[in-house]
Scaffold this motif. Structure first.
Motif, mmCIF file in Angstrom:
data_model
loop_
_atom_site.group_PDB
_atom_site.id
_atom_site.type_symbol
_atom_site.label_atom_id
_atom_site.label_comp_id
_atom_site.label_asym_id
_atom_site.label_seq_id
_atom_site.Cartn_x
_atom_site.Cartn_y
_atom_site.Cartn_z
ATOM 1 N N PHE A 78 0.722 -1.164 0.025
ATOM 2 C CA PHE A 78 -0.165 0.087 -0.091
ATOM 3 C C PHE A 78 0.998 1.261 -0.110
ATOM 4 C CE2 PHE A 78 -2.462 3.290 2.172
ATOM 5 C CZ PHE A 78 -3.558 3.394 1.539
ATOM 6 N N TYR A 79 0.972 1.907 -1.216
ATOM 7 C CA TYR A 79 1.503 3.096 -1.259
ATOM 8 C C TYR A 79 0.841 4.237 -0.603
ATOM 9 C CZ TYR A 79 5.131 0.444 -3.933
ATOM 10 O OH TYR A 79 5.990 -0.609 -4.286
ATOM 11 N N HIS A 80 1.449 5.372 0.190
ATOM 12 C CA HIS A 80 0.783 6.537 0.417
ATOM 13 C C HIS A 80 1.671 7.606 0.622
ATOM 14 C CE1 HIS A 80 1.379 6.804 4.893
ATOM 15 N NE2 HIS A 80 1.715 5.687 4.587
ATOM 16 N N GLU A 127 6.446 4.042 -8.984
ATOM 17 C CA GLU A 127 6.145 4.344 -10.595
ATOM 18 C C GLU A 127 6.124 3.236 -11.552
ATOM 19 O OE1 GLU A 127 6.242 9.126 -11.230
ATOM 20 O OE2 GLU A 127 8.432 8.021 -11.278
ATOM 21 N N LYS A 128 7.374 2.319 -11.397
ATOM 22 C CA LYS A 128 7.584 1.253 -12.474
ATOM 23 C C LYS A 128 6.504 0.339 -12.168
ATOM 24 C CE LYS A 128 12.479 1.409 -12.943
ATOM 25 N NZ LYS A 128 13.845 0.976 -12.365
ATOM 26 N N ALA A 129 5.848 0.151 -11.010
ATOM 27 C CA ALA A 129 4.894 -0.827 -10.884
ATOM 28 C C ALA A 129 3.378 -0.269 -11.484
ATOM 29 C CB ALA A 129 4.436 -1.134 -9.425
ATOM 30 N N GLY A 130 3.356 1.020 -11.787
ATOM 31 C CA GLY A 130 2.097 1.670 -12.417
ATOM 32 C C GLY A 130 1.376 2.366 -11.638
ATOM 33 N N VAL A 131 2.012 2.666 -10.418
ATOM 34 C CA VAL A 131 1.209 3.774 -9.329
ATOM 35 C C VAL A 131 1.241 5.215 -10.075
ATOM 36 C CG1 VAL A 131 1.402 4.840 -7.083
ATOM 37 C CG2 VAL A 131 1.621 2.318 -7.443
ATOM 38 N N GLU A 132 0.068 5.600 -10.278
ATOM 39 C CA GLU A 132 -0.069 7.062 -10.806
ATOM 40 C C GLU A 132 -0.466 8.089 -9.958
ATOM 41 O OE1 GLU A 132 -2.727 6.713 -14.348
ATOM 42 O OE2 GLU A 132 -1.382 5.099 -14.951
ATOM 43 N N SER A 133 -1.064 7.557 -8.764
ATOM 44 C CA SER A 133 -1.519 8.483 -7.525
ATOM 45 C C SER A 133 -1.631 7.546 -6.382
ATOM 46 C CB SER A 133 -2.943 9.039 -8.103
ATOM 47 O OG SER A 133 -3.960 8.010 -8.191
ATOM 48 N N VAL A 134 -1.829 8.178 -5.373
ATOM 49 C CA VAL A 134 -1.769 7.766 -4.020
ATOM 50 C C VAL A 134 -3.085 8.143 -3.376
ATOM 51 C CG1 VAL A 134 0.691 7.155 -3.523
ATOM 52 C CG2 VAL A 134 -0.267 9.734 -3.045
ATOM 53 N N PRO A 135 -3.743 7.483 -2.497
ATOM 54 C CA PRO A 135 -3.049 5.882 -2.377
ATOM 55 C C PRO A 135 -3.485 4.977 -3.208
ATOM 56 C CG PRO A 135 -5.273 6.493 -1.177
ATOM 57 C CD PRO A 135 -4.944 7.825 -1.720
ATOM 58 N N ALA A 136 -2.608 4.092 -3.363
ATOM 59 C CA ALA A 136 -2.943 2.846 -4.176
ATOM 60 C C ALA A 136 -2.269 1.570 -3.617
ATOM 61 C CB ALA A 136 -1.828 3.099 -5.514
ATOM 62 N N LEU A 137 -2.920 0.469 -4.189
ATOM 63 C CA LEU A 137 -2.389 -0.823 -3.635
ATOM 64 C C LEU A 137 -2.126 -1.722 -4.769
ATOM 65 C CD1 LEU A 137 -2.935 -2.728 -0.863
ATOM 66 C CD2 LEU A 137 -4.694 -3.449 -1.998
ATOM 67 N N LEU A 138 -0.883 -2.290 -4.590
ATOM 68 C CA LEU A 138 -0.463 -2.996 -5.464
ATOM 69 C C LEU A 138 -0.579 -4.294 -5.020
ATOM 70 C CD1 LEU A 138 1.717 -3.607 -7.834
ATOM 71 C CD2 LEU A 138 3.714 -3.346 -6.337
ATOM 72 N N THR A 139 -1.325 -4.958 -5.984
ATOM 73 C CA THR A 139 -1.494 -6.563 -5.511
ATOM 74 C C THR A 139 -0.566 -7.337 -5.682
ATOM 75 O OG1 THR A 139 -2.427 -7.099 -7.710
ATOM 76 C CG2 THR A 139 -4.114 -6.072 -6.084
ATOM 77 N N PRO A 140 -0.772 -8.541 -5.239
ATOM 78 C CA PRO A 140 0.454 -9.771 -5.184
ATOM 79 C C PRO A 140 0.756 -10.199 -6.671
ATOM 80 C CG PRO A 140 -0.987 -10.194 -3.297
ATOM 81 C CD PRO A 140 -1.519 -9.173 -3.866
ATOM 82 N N ASN A 141 -0.321 -10.095 -7.634
ATOM 83 C CA ASN A 141 -0.199 -10.288 -8.946
ATOM 84 C C ASN A 141 0.242 -9.093 -9.923
ATOM 85 O OD1 ASN A 141 -2.566 -8.993 -9.046
ATOM 86 N ND2 ASN A 141 -3.876 -10.945 -9.726
ATOM 87 N N ASN A 160 -1.243 -6.208 -10.108
ATOM 88 C CA ASN A 160 -2.156 -5.189 -10.444
ATOM 89 C C ASN A 160 -1.993 -3.885 -9.390
ATOM 90 O OD1 ASN A 160 -2.797 -6.331 -12.555
ATOM 91 N ND2 ASN A 160 -4.891 -7.252 -11.502
ATOM 92 N N VAL A 161 -2.454 -2.582 -9.965
ATOM 93 C CA VAL A 161 -2.523 -1.627 -8.926
ATOM 94 C C VAL A 161 -3.907 -0.934 -9.084
ATOM 95 C CG1 VAL A 161 -1.810 0.939 -8.960
ATOM 96 C CG2 VAL A 161 -0.110 -0.840 -9.964
ATOM 97 N N LEU A 162 -4.259 -0.924 -7.782
ATOM 98 C CA LEU A 162 -5.682 -0.549 -7.510
ATOM 99 C C LEU A 162 -5.369 0.787 -6.949
ATOM 100 C CD1 LEU A 162 -7.211 -3.515 -5.722
ATOM 101 C CD2 LEU A 162 -7.421 -2.895 -7.986
ATOM 102 N N HIS A 163 -5.813 1.883 -7.704
ATOM 103 C CA HIS A 163 -5.798 3.339 -7.209
ATOM 104 C C HIS A 163 -7.170 3.307 -6.558
ATOM 105 C CE1 HIS A 163 -2.925 3.529 -10.661
ATOM 106 N NE2 HIS A 163 -2.389 4.133 -10.034
ATOM 107 N N ILE A 164 -6.889 3.978 -5.426
ATOM 108 C CA ILE A 164 -8.182 4.114 -4.468
ATOM 109 C C ILE A 164 -8.219 5.464 -4.074
ATOM 110 C CG2 ILE A 164 -8.970 3.545 -1.981
ATOM 111 C CD1 ILE A 164 -6.843 1.001 -2.253
#
Lengths: 77, 77
Positions: free
Chosen positions: A6-8, A46-60, A62-66
């Protein structure tokens, strides 16, 4: 990678979402990373695909921007 | 309310997020509602604070908007 990450950036929206995510998936299943403080991990996010925070990078991978706290540009600025 | 509710509208972003959420919190812990099909629940979703789909309504009443598939206006239109 077995845990989610979880990136924030410490923003109010981030803190609220962090509590919800920890409640939902369990403290043991997620690493919490404040990229506002641990700036060396901004590039990784950023390399994982996070464009904004908060975001959750899942084990597989995927990035869920929340909701929306801050863009990566804001975090870096 | 002990389960979360995942509201979606069948969009590709929605389907992807649904898989991630089910993997993360478990199929038994979330009710999946396609408000594109079950239109009688659009009003309920809006009252809960859902502004776009996909979105996850947590057991404590918070709404996590996940990525962005469609606005509620688009769903209703």
């Amino acid at each position: 990678m077995s845990k989610s990450i979880f990136y924030h950036a410490g923003c109010p929206v981030c803190v609220s979402a962090e509590h919800d995510i920890v409640n939902l998936i369990g403290n043991d299943n997620v690493e919490i990373v404040n990229i506002g403080e641990i700036r060396g991990r901004i590039n990784e996010a950023e390399k994982a695909g996070v464009e904004s925070v908060p975001a959750l990078l899942t084990p597989n991978g995927n990035v869920l921007h929340i909701n929306f706290g801050a863009s990566m540009a804001d975090v870096k600025g």
